[in-house]
Scaffold this active site. Structure first.
Site, short mmCIF file in Angstrom:
data_model
loop_
_atom_site.label_atom_id
_atom_site.label_comp_id
_atom_site.label_asym_id
_atom_site.label_seq_id
_atom_site.Cartn_x
_atom_site.Cartn_y
_atom_site.Cartn_z
N ASP A 1 0.86 -1.18 0.00
CA ASP A 1 0.00 0.00 0.00
C ASP A 1 0.90 1.23 0.00
O ASP A 1 1.89 1.27 0.73
CB ASP A 1 -0.91 0.02 1.23
CG ASP A 1 -1.99 -1.04 1.18
OD1 ASP A 1 -2.37 -1.46 0.07
OD2 ASP A 1 -2.47 -1.45 2.25
N ASP B 1 -7.08 -1.74 -4.06
CA ASP B 1 -8.05 -1.44 -3.00
C ASP B 1 -9.17 -0.54 -3.51
O ASP B 1 -10.35 -0.76 -3.20
CB ASP B 1 -7.35 -0.76 -1.82
CG ASP B 1 -6.32 -1.65 -1.15
OD1 ASP B 1 -6.39 -2.88 -1.29
OD2 ASP B 1 -5.43 -1.09 -0.48
#
Length: 159
Positions: A117, A136
């Site tokens: 991320d 995501d």
């Protein structure tokens, strides 16, 4: 169904390309504090390895392979379901977004043991402590799209 597969393919490709650039071209993990200013404070790349589920929940447990299995099972179910469900163009796109994003995160878990991320967005004096990635975003948009763009079971409806 072709639209679902193509959407999933491009989401997967874009997700993996962005992660490759961040990990190997910008080399974000070695940047000072693991950050790279893109358009501060609105968009900053901030490295975070997510070993858990959303927002790092259950990160202290070794759930790598369980999460891979769950993502693959959900992807297979969505593909099976969207094939059987009366759907419009947006439902097929939504299914592709969800599946492409899920498979992008599966690759991360298999290769790195965690999801990479790196996108961090803050605004208006509010500092966001969380990071996310293209997969995501796609999973979220795909799930919301499937809720809004599919009809559900018509047999329950009375005239």
């Amino acid at each position: 169904m072709r639209l679902t597969y193509w959407t999933g393919f491009w989401v997967f490709l874009l997700d993996q390309l962005s992660k490759y650039i961040v990990l190997y071209r910008i080399d974000l993990p070695t940047q000072p504090n693991g950050t790279y200013d893109v358009f501060p404070p609105f968009l900053v790349f901030r490295m975070a390895w997510n070993r858990g589920v959303n927002f790092g929940l259950f990160a202290n447990f070794d759930m790598r392979w369980a999460l891979v299995a769950v993502a693959l099972a959900i992807s297979a179910f969505v593909l099976w379901w969207i094939r059987k469900q009366p759907a419009n163009r947006w439902a097929y796109v939504s299914a592709g977004l969800l599946v492409g994003g899920a498979l992008g995160n599966v690759v991360d878990r298999v290769l790195h043991g965690a999801v990479a991320d790196f996108i961090n967005m803050s605004c208006c004096g509010i500092t966001n402590p969380y990071a996310f990635n293209i997969a995501d975003i796609s999973i979220f948009l795909g799930a919301v799209g499937l809720v809004f763009f599919t009809d559900g079971d018509k047999s329950d409806k009375t005239a």
